[in-house]
Every structure is written in structure tokens, then in C-alpha cells.
Motif scaffolding. Structure first.
Motif, PDB file in Angstrom:
ATOM      1  N   ALA A 399      -7.077   8.999  -7.580  1.00  6.22           N
ATOM      2  CA  ALA A 399      -7.138   7.737  -8.328  1.00  6.22           C
ATOM      3  C   ALA A 399      -7.650   6.657  -7.378  1.00  6.22           C
ATOM      4  CB  ALA A 399      -5.748   7.376  -8.835  1.00  6.22           C
ATOM      5  N   THR A 400      -8.837   6.116  -7.689  1.00  3.81           N
ATOM      6  CA  THR A 400      -9.435   5.101  -6.803  1.00  3.81           C
ATOM      7  C   THR A 400      -9.659   3.800  -7.580  1.00  3.81           C
ATOM      8  OG1 THR A 400     -11.654   5.872  -7.317  1.00  3.81           O
ATOM      9  CG2 THR A 400     -10.602   6.827  -5.366  1.00  3.81           C
ATOM     10  N   PHE A 401      -9.711   2.712  -6.835  1.00  9.13           N
ATOM     11  CA  PHE A 401      -9.822   1.388  -7.458  1.00  9.13           C
ATOM     12  C   PHE A 401     -10.917   0.585  -6.763  1.00  9.13           C
ATOM     13  CE2 PHE A 401      -5.768   3.084  -8.368  1.00  9.13           C
ATOM     14  CZ  PHE A 401      -5.431   2.628  -9.639  1.00  9.13           C
ATOM     15  N   SER A 402     -11.572  -0.284  -7.527  1.00 14.02           N
ATOM     16  CA  SER A 402     -12.629  -1.087  -6.904  1.00 14.02           C
ATOM     17  C   SER A 402     -12.063  -2.387  -6.339  1.00 14.02           C
ATOM     18  CB  SER A 402     -13.757  -1.367  -7.898  1.00 14.02           C
ATOM     19  OG  SER A 402     -13.199  -1.906  -9.068  1.00 14.02           O
ATOM     20  N   ASN A 403     -10.791  -2.687  -6.696  1.00 11.89           N
ATOM     21  CA  ASN A 403     -10.132  -3.864  -6.136  1.00 11.89           C
ATOM     22  C   ASN A 403      -8.858  -3.390  -5.418  1.00 11.89           C
ATOM     23  OD1 ASN A 403      -8.480  -6.087  -5.715  1.00 11.89           O
ATOM     24  ND2 ASN A 403      -9.132  -7.111  -7.598  1.00 11.89           N
ATOM     25  N   PRO A 404      -8.720  -3.707  -4.117  1.00 11.62           N
ATOM     26  CA  PRO A 404      -7.561  -3.176  -3.383  1.00 11.62           C
ATOM     27  C   PRO A 404      -6.226  -3.575  -4.001  1.00 11.62           C
ATOM     28  CG  PRO A 404      -8.700  -4.897  -2.114  1.00 11.62           C
ATOM     29  CD  PRO A 404      -9.574  -4.562  -3.269  1.00 11.62           C
ATOM     30  N   LEU A 405      -6.164  -4.770  -4.571  1.00 10.55           N
ATOM     31  CA  LEU A 405      -4.888  -5.249  -5.124  1.00 10.55           C
ATOM     32  C   LEU A 405      -4.452  -4.394  -6.321  1.00 10.55           C
ATOM     33  CD1 LEU A 405      -5.423  -9.107  -4.884  1.00 10.55           C
ATOM     34  CD2 LEU A 405      -3.863  -7.704  -3.501  1.00 10.55           C
ATOM     35  N   ASP A 406      -5.424  -3.883  -7.069  1.00 13.15           N
ATOM     36  CA  ASP A 406      -5.081  -3.051  -8.232  1.00 13.15           C
ATOM     37  C   ASP A 406      -4.431  -1.739  -7.794  1.00 13.15           C
ATOM     38  OD1 ASP A 406      -6.046  -4.986  -9.857  1.00 13.15           O
ATOM     39  OD2 ASP A 406      -7.999  -4.027 -10.203  1.00 13.15           O
ATOM     40  N   ALA A 407      -4.868  -1.236  -6.608  1.00 14.37           N
ATOM     41  CA  ALA A 407      -4.272   0.013  -6.104  1.00 14.37           C
ATOM     42  C   ALA A 407      -2.801  -0.198  -5.747  1.00 14.37           C
ATOM     43  CB  ALA A 407      -5.045   0.498  -4.881  1.00 14.37           C
ATOM     44  N   MET A 408      -2.418  -1.443  -5.482  1.00 12.11           N
ATOM     45  CA  MET A 408      -1.049  -1.715  -4.998  1.00 12.11           C
ATOM     46  C   MET A 408      -0.059  -2.043  -6.114  1.00 12.11           C
ATOM     47  SD  MET A 408      -2.309  -4.094  -1.995  1.00 12.11           S
ATOM     48  CE  MET A 408      -3.665  -3.571  -1.006  1.00 12.11           C
ATOM     49  N   GLU A 409      -0.557  -2.183  -7.324  1.00  8.50           N
ATOM     50  CA  GLU A 409       0.292  -2.553  -8.456  1.00  8.50           C
ATOM     51  C   GLU A 409       1.465  -1.568  -8.605  1.00  8.50           C
ATOM     52  OE1 GLU A 409      -1.107  -5.376 -10.472  1.00  8.50           O
ATOM     53  OE2 GLU A 409       1.087  -5.387 -10.736  1.00  8.50           O
ATOM     54  N   GLY A 410       2.649  -2.047  -8.455  1.00  6.81           N
ATOM     55  CA  GLY A 410       3.847  -1.208  -8.660  1.00  6.81           C
ATOM     56  C   GLY A 410       4.094  -0.175  -7.578  1.00  6.81           C
ATOM     57  N   ALA A 411       3.393  -0.289  -6.427  1.00  5.84           N
ATOM     58  CA  ALA A 411       3.516   0.754  -5.396  1.00  5.84           C
ATOM     59  C   ALA A 411       4.859   0.684  -4.667  1.00  5.84           C
ATOM     60  CB  ALA A 411       2.382   0.613  -4.383  1.00  5.84           C
ATOM     61  N   ASP A 412       5.325   1.879  -4.237  1.00 11.82           N
ATOM     62  CA  ASP A 412       6.555   1.952  -3.441  1.00 11.82           C
ATOM     63  C   ASP A 412       6.247   1.789  -1.957  1.00 11.82           C
ATOM     64  OD1 ASP A 412       8.461   2.689  -5.531  1.00 11.82           O
ATOM     65  OD2 ASP A 412       7.223   4.492  -5.714  1.00 11.82           O
ATOM     66  N   ALA A 413       5.000   2.125  -1.595  1.00  4.75           N
ATOM     67  CA  ALA A 413       4.606   2.010  -0.182  1.00  4.75           C
ATOM     68  C   ALA A 413       3.104   1.772  -0.113  1.00  4.75           C
ATOM     69  CB  ALA A 413       4.956   3.294   0.568  1.00  4.75           C
ATOM     70  N   LEU A 414       2.703   1.089   0.953  1.00  2.05           N
ATOM     71  CA  LEU A 414       1.279   0.865   1.198  1.00  2.05           C
ATOM     72  C   LEU A 414       0.952   1.429   2.570  1.00  2.05           C
ATOM     73  CD1 LEU A 414      -1.514  -0.515   0.874  1.00  2.05           C
ATOM     74  CD2 LEU A 414      -0.478  -2.622   1.701  1.00  2.05           C
ATOM     75  N   ILE A 415      -0.087   2.303   2.613  1.00  2.00           N
ATOM     76  CA  ILE A 415      -0.500   2.871   3.905  1.00  2.00           C
ATOM     77  C   ILE A 415      -1.887   2.350   4.243  1.00  2.00           C
ATOM     78  CG2 ILE A 415      -1.088   4.991   5.156  1.00  2.00           C
ATOM     79  CD1 ILE A 415       0.866   6.498   3.440  1.00  2.00           C
ATOM     80  N   LEU A 416      -2.035   1.771   5.422  1.00  2.00           N
ATOM     81  CA  LEU A 416      -3.368   1.396   5.891  1.00  2.00           C
ATOM     82  C   LEU A 416      -3.870   2.561   6.760  1.00  2.00           C
ATOM     83  CD1 LEU A 416      -4.651  -2.002   7.078  1.00  2.00           C
ATOM     84  CD2 LEU A 416      -5.221   0.061   8.366  1.00  2.00           C
ATOM     85  N   ALA A 417      -4.950   3.227   6.293  1.00  2.00           N
ATOM     86  CA  ALA A 417      -5.385   4.458   6.964  1.00  2.00           C
ATOM     87  C   ALA A 417      -6.699   4.317   7.728  1.00  2.00           C
ATOM     88  CB  ALA A 417      -5.514   5.586   5.933  1.00  2.00           C
ATOM     89  N   THR A 418      -7.526   3.334   7.368  1.00  2.00           N
ATOM     90  CA  THR A 418      -8.805   3.106   8.070  1.00  2.00           C
ATOM     91  C   THR A 418      -8.848   1.628   8.471  1.00  2.00           C
ATOM     92  OG1 THR A 418      -9.806   4.709   6.549  1.00  2.00           O
ATOM     93  CG2 THR A 418     -11.318   3.398   7.892  1.00  2.00           C
TER      94      THR A 418
END
Ligand code: NAD
Ligand code: UGA
Length: 467
Positions: A399-418
Motif C-alpha cells: 500500500a503506497t501513498f503519494s502524500n506522506p501524511l496519508d500513509a500515517m493516518e491512524g498508524a501505530d508506528a512510523l518508521i523512517l527507512a531512507t
């Protein structure tokens, strides 16, 4: 006539043979003899475009018709800063051409560069089939003396095999020069690396081959770039030794990072202080989720395999590979110790490419991490500024998103990988508002932990005591 003058006359004669025999290349506009680059991937395209920019006439060839058609129209199939401009400029000034007609291009050139891929093959050995195919094609089309430079990364002894293949397939027994000029560019800064390299290496078994190479690179040598003239065997060793040394540095700092966490030290402070010792150097001491990309993983394995054949144990390289292979699972373990089961956990991931400033996802640590998390039942939502399309070719269901904030909606954790610099520009207050559980795992130590904590985030990073 003095020796220097005689040598230069011989060089000019060699470089100009195709002109004398065939007349100038019909599209020729520059004063130098035409160059063919075989294999128009990252290395071949950057090399071809930059050589054209230095004033040479270059035809980049590839078996991939679609790629050649795109490039002929000025469409660049990879993301690389500054490359588009340089390709367009040199297409326009008719110094750069693209073709699938490799035989014709070989026939019309004095100098040939081989830049095809040498991917990981059986048991970690380098797959040399592409390069051997090219050697066969060159042999069959070698009717006049030419100089051939290999740029692909190859194990010890390969250049001699290439020589044998060319000779075996050359009915006219035409003499040729063969040299190995390993490439050191990094993806994401390849044009800059080509134009301002730390050094250039040419491995050759005669002066003439190295002289021709030096003439082609003259504008860079005029800037003061050191040219290392070596034997072919040394050049083969230099390339693998360079990549392996850098891999060892990364694995070393990753192990130090793990140790720092146990004793409450901060790996950033440690890396800075040890790196200020000029004998160690500051570069390549960034801890993270492990090195990836199309080169370090495959080249360290191929180096180990090559050493094995000579009965040499490269224990340091082996250790770097082992350490690297455990990085993703260490991050997963940390998440498990924080959350318990990862099944059903919604995780947003920032970054899919193997490093910043590229759309390349080959051996990306981010993708390895994502796959491990998926296997534990986590639900991933991902964003990358430019690598999404390539990531979807590897993991089509992501599941990919064109806006980073949309990927974070309701997330339990955020990983910065790059470690994309643009992630620093995110509105973290908004990120906080969107996430369900305010937990950030910065696997690249990119973000400002203090300000994140002041917003209310719980932050985990690499090699630091996290509060
Ligand atoms: P790549 O996969 O991006 O490109 C290789 C190209 O060669 C492809 O376009 C492919 O279609 C073409 N090709 C394959 N067989 C061919 C043939 N018979 N005739 C013509 N073209 C053919 O690979 P890359 O990343 O450019 O790497 C090329 C080599 O350079 C490898 O050995 C690699 O290890 C080395 N290298 C890569 C980098 C890098 O940053 N990518 C840096 C230094 C060295
Ligand atoms: C690397 C070398 O740097 C080039 O000199 C070489 O030409 C090239 O391989 C090759 O042979 O193909 P590249 O793979 O493009 O270049 O990228 P690097 O910048 O070296 O990064 C490799 C990986 O190591 C990335 O995943 C990066 O994130 C990681 N890395 C790098 C770290 O984890 N820490 C660091 O301090 C540096």
C-alpha cells in the motif's frame, strides 16, 4: 623525432583508424574519434553522457529497445540529479547518440567501454554472462584495431577471460588493446562523482592502453584528479577492495551502535569523534538498517567467492556481510519488544529506495524490513518521493501513498527507512495529529529527536539511549 612525439603520433593514429578506413561517423560533429558504450544502465548512461559532455562523440548501446527509444527522445529511465540536463544538452549538440545496433556502433568506434551488469549469480558469484556475450560480439566485429575498456565490476581474472573470448571470436585476428577502468560513482550523485572523482584508475598491460584512456579523461586530469595507472590484476583488486572496505566501515559502526545502546553511549558522538581522526575518516560511519543497493551486497559476496578460489579467507569482509544480514531483524526485534505481537499493527514507512536521492530499490534495506514486518502480520503503508514505482515491481501488493501524511493516518508506528532530506521538512505536529499511537522509529538517525519529543512523540533511533 623524440620518443614523446613518436608515442603521441602512434596514439593519434590508433584513435583515428576508423576515420581513415570508414570516413567520419555520419553524425560526427566533435573532433575526437567516436566512442561506443555497451550497456546503458546507471553506469553506462552516466559515462556516455559525461564523456559526451567532455567533448567526445558517444553512442550508448543497449539490448533494451524500449530504453534506447526513450533515451533517443530525451526521456531518462532512471532518477539521477543533473543527468537529464546533460543528456538533453548532448543529444542536441549531436555528441550523444543511442542505438540498439551494437555491431554497427562497434565498427564505427575507436574506443569501446563495456558497462553491462554483473549481477549476483549462482552461490553469490558474479554472473558474467552479459559481459561475455558482449566480448563475443566485439570479437566478431573487430575488423580494425580498437581499445576496449571494461567498466563493469568483475572478479579477478575476468579481464583475461574477456581477452580470450574476443580473440577466439575474431576471425581476422585483429590486434586490440584491453584495459580495466573500474567505476566508483555512487547512485544519487553519479554525475558529480564522474566529473569530480577522488581518483581515476586504469589497469592495463601496456602503456598505450593507459595513454589512450588518459587522453579520453584529459579534461578531468587537467582539474588535478589523480590517475592511478596499475596492472589489470591490481585494478580488479582495487574495485572489490574499495567496496568491501566501505561495507566493513558501515557494518563496524552498526555493531558499535548496538554496543552504544547497551552502555548508554551515543553512536553519533562516537562516529564524529573517531571520524575526526584523519586515519579513520568521517565518511561511511552512519549507522542504520544496513547497506543495500546494487553493489555492496553483491560485490562483497563475489569478493568472498573469488577469494575462496585462491584459498584466501577474507574474515573481515565475511563479518561485514554477516553483520549486515542481521540489521533488518534487529529493527523488527526492537519493535516486538516495544509492541509485543506485530500482527495487525499499522506501520507507516517513510522511504523505499536503498538510499536517498535515487529511485533504485535493489537490495533496499527498507524493502527487506517491510517484508519482515509483513511476515509478522503488520499492515504497512508506505511513501517514497520517487522510488514507489520500482518498489511496486518488487512488492506489487504494497500500500503506497503519494502524500506522506496519508500513509500515517491512524498508524501505530512510523518508521523512517531512507534518509531523504525532505522528511526533515514534514509538519510533525500534523504527523502527531494523524497517528493513532505516537511512536517514531528513525532507523537513519535523521530527525531531530529533541523536537519530536517536545511534540509528544516517543522516539526510537539507532545507537542511542532512547528516553
Ligand atoms: P544496470 O543493470 O543498471 O545496467 C546494465 C545494462 O546493460 C542494462 O540496461 C542492460 O539492458 C544492458 N545489457 C545487458 N546485456 C547487454 C548486451 N549484451 N549488450 C548491450 N547491453 C546489455 O547496471 P549498472 O548499475 O549500470 O551496473 C553496471 C556495472 O557497473 C555492474 O558491473 C556494476 O557492478 C558496476 N557499477 C555500478 C555502479 C552503480 O552505482 N550502479 C557503480 C559502479 C560500478
Ligand atoms: C557504492 C560506492 O559508494 C561507490 O563508490 C561504488 O561505485 C558503487 O557502490 C558501486 O560499486 O556500485 P552506492 O551503492 O551507489 O555506491 O551507494 P552508497 O552511497 O555507497 O551507499 C550504499 C549503501 O550503504 C546504502 O544503502 C546506504 O544507505 C548505506 N550507507 C552508506 C550506510 O548505511 N551508512 C553510511 O555511512 C554510508
Amino acid at each position: 623525432m623524440n620518443k614523446w612525439f613518436t608515442e603521441k603520433l602512434v596514439l593519434i593514429y590508433l584513435i583515428c583508424i576508423p576515420f581513415l578506413v570508414y570516413g567520419a561517423h555520419p553524425r560526427q560533429t566533435s573532433t575526437s574519434a567516436p566512442i561506443t558504450v555497451i550497456g546503458t544502465g546507471y553506469v553506462g548512461l552516466v559515462l556516455g553522457a559525461c564523456l559526451a559532455d567532455l567533448g567526445h562523440t558517444v553512442t550508448c548501446c543497449d539490448v533494451d529497445q524500449n530504453k534506447i527509444e526513450m533515451l533517443s527522445k530525451g526521456v531518462i529511465p532512471i532518477y539521477e540529479a543533473g543527468l537529464h540536463e546533460i543528456v538533453l544538452k548532448n543529444l542536441e549538440s549531436k555528441r550523444l547518440f543511442f542505438s540498439t545496433n551494437i555491431c554497427e556502433s562497434i565498427l564505427n568506434s575507436s574506443n569501446i567501454f563495456i558497462t553491462v551488469g554483473t549481477p549476483e549469480g549462482k552461490n553469490g558469484e558474479a554472473n558474467l554472462s552479459y559481459i561475455f556475450d558482449v566480448a563475443e560480439t566485439i570479437g566478431k566485429n573487430l575488423h580494425h584495431t580498437k581499445t576496449i575498456f571494461v567498466k563493469s565490476t568483475v572478479p579477478m581474472g575476468t579481464i583475461e577471460w574477456i581477452r580470450e573470448i574476443i580473440e577466439k571470436n575474431n576471425p581476422t585476428k585483429t590486434p586490440f588493446n584491453l584495459g580495466y577502468a573500474p567505476e566508483f560513482l555512487r547512485e544519487g550523485s553519479s554525475v558529480e562523482d564522474f566529473m569530480h572523482p577522488d581518483r581515476i584508475v586504469i589497469g592495463a598491460d601496456n602503456e598505450e592502453t593507459a595513454d589512450i584512456f588518459a587522453l579520453l579523461m584529459q579534461p578531468l586530469l587537467d582539474q588535478g584528479v589523480p590517475l592511478c595507472r596499475t596492472s589489470i590484476a591490481s585494478a580488479e583488486m582495487i574495485k572489490y577492495a574499495s567496496n568491501s572496505f566501505l561495507s566493513i566501515k558501515i557494518s563496524f559502526i552498526n555493531e558499535i551502535a548496538d554496543f552504544c545502546e547497551k552502555i548508554g553511549a551515543n553512536v553519533e558522538e562516537v562516529a564524529l569523534a573517531i571520524g575526526l581522526d584523519k586515519r579513520i575518516g568521517k565518511a561511511f560511519l552512519k549507522p542504520g538498517p544496513g547497506y543495500g543497493g546494487s553493489c555492496f551486497p553483491k560485490d562483497t559476496l563475489a569478493f568472498l567467492k573469488a577469494a575462496e578460489k585462491y584459498g584466501i579467507d577474507l574474515n573481515t569482509v565475511n563479518a561485514a556481510v554477516q553483520t549486515n544480514s542481521l540489521r533488518a531483524s534487529k529493527i523488527v526485534e526492537k519493535l516486538q519488544s516495544r509492541f509485543g505481537s506485530l500482527a495487525g499493527l499499522k506501520i507507516a514507512v517513510l522511504g523505499l529506495a536503498f538510499k536517498e536521492k535515487t529511485d533504485d530499490v535493489r537490495e533496499s534495506a527498507a524493502l527487506k524490513l517491510i517484508e519482515s514486518l509483513q511476515n509478522k502480520g503488520a499492515i504497512l503503508k508506505c511513501y517514497d518521493p520517487i522510488a514507489t514505482e520500482n518498489a511496486l515491481k518488487v512488492l506489487p501488493d504494497l500500500a503506497t501513498f503519494s502524500n506522506p501524511l496519508d500513509a500515517m493516518e491512524g498508524a501505530d508506528a512510523l518508521i523512517l527507512a531512507t534518509p531523504w532530506k525532505e522528511f526533515l521538512e514534514l509538519d510533525f505536529q500534523e504527523v502527531y495529529n494523524r497517528m493513532k499511537n505516537k511512536f517514531i522509529f528513525d532507523t537513519r538517525n535523521l530527525l531531530d529527536e529533541k523536537s519530536l519529543r517536545s511534540i509528544g512523540f516517543e522516539v526510537e533511533s539507532i545507537g542511542k539511549k532512547n528516553h
